[in-house]
Write an enzyme that holds these catalytic residues in place. Structure first.
Site, PDB file in Angstrom:
ATOM      1  N   ARG A   8     -29.637 -24.058 -23.710  1.00 43.71           N
ATOM      2  CA  ARG A   8     -28.902 -22.924 -23.149  1.00 43.71           C
ATOM      3  C   ARG A   8     -28.876 -22.999 -21.611  1.00 43.71           C
ATOM      4  O   ARG A   8     -27.954 -23.535 -21.017  1.00 43.71           O
ATOM      5  CB  ARG A   8     -29.524 -21.597 -23.618  1.00 43.71           C
ATOM      6  CG  ARG A   8     -29.528 -21.400 -25.151  1.00 43.71           C
ATOM      7  CD  ARG A   8     -28.135 -21.174 -25.708  1.00 43.71           C
ATOM      8  NE  ARG A   8     -28.167 -20.906 -27.139  1.00 43.71           N
ATOM      9  CZ  ARG A   8     -28.361 -19.724 -27.696  1.00 43.71           C
ATOM     10  NH1 ARG A   8     -28.575 -18.662 -26.938  1.00 43.71           N
ATOM     11  NH2 ARG A   8     -28.339 -19.581 -29.000  1.00 43.71           N
ATOM     12  N   CYS A  24     -37.717 -11.492 -27.664  1.00 43.65           N
ATOM     13  CA  CYS A  24     -36.256 -11.460 -27.508  1.00 43.65           C
ATOM     14  C   CYS A  24     -35.753 -10.041 -27.319  1.00 43.65           C
ATOM     15  O   CYS A  24     -34.771  -9.808 -26.602  1.00 43.65           O
ATOM     16  CB  CYS A  24     -35.582 -12.092 -28.714  1.00 43.65           C
ATOM     17  SG  CYS A  24     -35.773 -13.876 -28.831  1.00 43.65           S
ATOM     18  N   HIS A  27     -34.612 -21.458 -27.019  1.00 42.10           N
ATOM     19  CA  HIS A  27     -35.002 -20.759 -25.794  1.00 42.10           C
ATOM     20  C   HIS A  27     -36.483 -21.010 -25.541  1.00 42.10           C
ATOM     21  O   HIS A  27     -37.279 -21.129 -26.489  1.00 42.10           O
ATOM     22  CB  HIS A  27     -34.806 -19.253 -25.937  1.00 42.10           C
ATOM     23  CG  HIS A  27     -33.456 -18.747 -25.545  1.00 42.10           C
ATOM     24  ND1 HIS A  27     -32.948 -17.554 -26.021  1.00 42.10           N
ATOM     25  CD2 HIS A  27     -32.497 -19.237 -24.716  1.00 42.10           C
ATOM     26  CE1 HIS A  27     -31.749 -17.348 -25.523  1.00 42.10           C
ATOM     27  NE2 HIS A  27     -31.457 -18.355 -24.717  1.00 42.10           N
TER      28      HIS A  27
END
Length: 270
Positions: free
Chosen positions: A140, A263, A169
């Site tokens: 990402r 998250c 991530h």
């Protein structure tokens, strides 16, 4: 040993999962044909907020926007250090409007917001430690964004290469325990990045693949209490041995979108 760990009150920003769904696939966890139980997701999310508040933390909430099903993952919206906000520019087109929604909240709360020129997904890939910002790349956030972060905050940024798409991530493979230490899953990183982490954090807590796959590394620590997936049992046992207090919170419905506790949690560091 447990009494030697001192919690620090935190301020968190979250977003209610009112519109949460898996409508597209942008990571290996996401399958649009898998139904999401929105009521269960709401209950799990509320349990997380209650756990934060029960442990003395402040929780602010941004209004969810229809047609932005991943907006619940507030960590991806920005990195906030010393009251300065480095915003987001999402890799996936479906998520890019989230940046504007969060920027609106930050500005209304009195913050200026820097808009990155390069793809950057906030605390998803930017993890502040005591002296550095650990910065993930590979799936990402780009290395160019790492340079922007260092120039903006004036804090050394340590780039780390992620190599397993299930840990797309940095916050799915690593979290900060306190100012001095971290927990991470070594196999999520390239050999060179593993060596860097070993040099920087020789006493780190190392997780198994099973714990990583259970979103055990998508955790939040206040320096003593670790809000963690209840399925990451071996990792929780390790944390106890290191003097931390696991606080199990089940966010399994969010795993369907590749997310978990961290998250859903943006930290506002003033």
């Amino acid at each position: 040993m447990p009494d030697s760990r001192v919690p620090r009150p935190r301020r968190f920003l979250v977003c209610e999962p009112r519109h949460f769904a898996v409508q597209y696939a942008i990571n290996p966890w996401m399958h649009p044909d898998t139904p999401v139980d929105v009521d269960l997701a709401q209950d799990q999310w509320r349990a997380l907020i209650s756990a934060y508040r029960a442990h003395g933390h402040t929780v602010d909430s941004v209004e969810p926007v229809a047609d932005l099903p991943d907006m619940v993952f507030a960590a991806n919206s920005a990195l906030v250090l010393a009251g300065r906000v480095f915003g987001s520019l999402f890799h996936a087109a479906q998520r890019r409007p989230e940046s504007t929604a969060y920027e609106t909240w930050f500005k209304a709360a009195g913050f200026d917001v820097y808009r990155p020129e390069s793809v950057c997904e906030g605390e998803g890939d930017l993890v502040p430690t005591g002296r550095y910002v650990l910065a993930g790349t590979g799936f990402r956030t780009t290395p160019e964004a790492h340079r922007e972060v260092q120039e903006f905050f004036g804090v050394p940024v340590i780039g780390l290469q992620l190599v397993d798409p299930r840990f797309y991530h940095l916050d799915t493979a690593l979290f900060v325990l306190d100012e001095d230490n971290i927990a991470y899953y070594p196999e999520a990183f390239s050999p060179g990045s593993r060596e860097v982490l070993g040099r920087l954090f020789p006493d780190a807590v190392l997780a198994t693949r099973a714990d990583a796959m259970a979103f055990g590394l998508n955790s939040v620590s206040d320096g003593r209490h670790v809000f963690i997936s209840p399925r990451a049992e071996a990792l929780a046992d390790q944390l106890v041995r290191h003097g931390y207090v696991p606080v199990p919170v089940d966010l399994s419905e969010f795993h369907k979108a590749g997310g978990g506790i961290k998250c859903c949690t943006q930290e506002i560091r003033s």
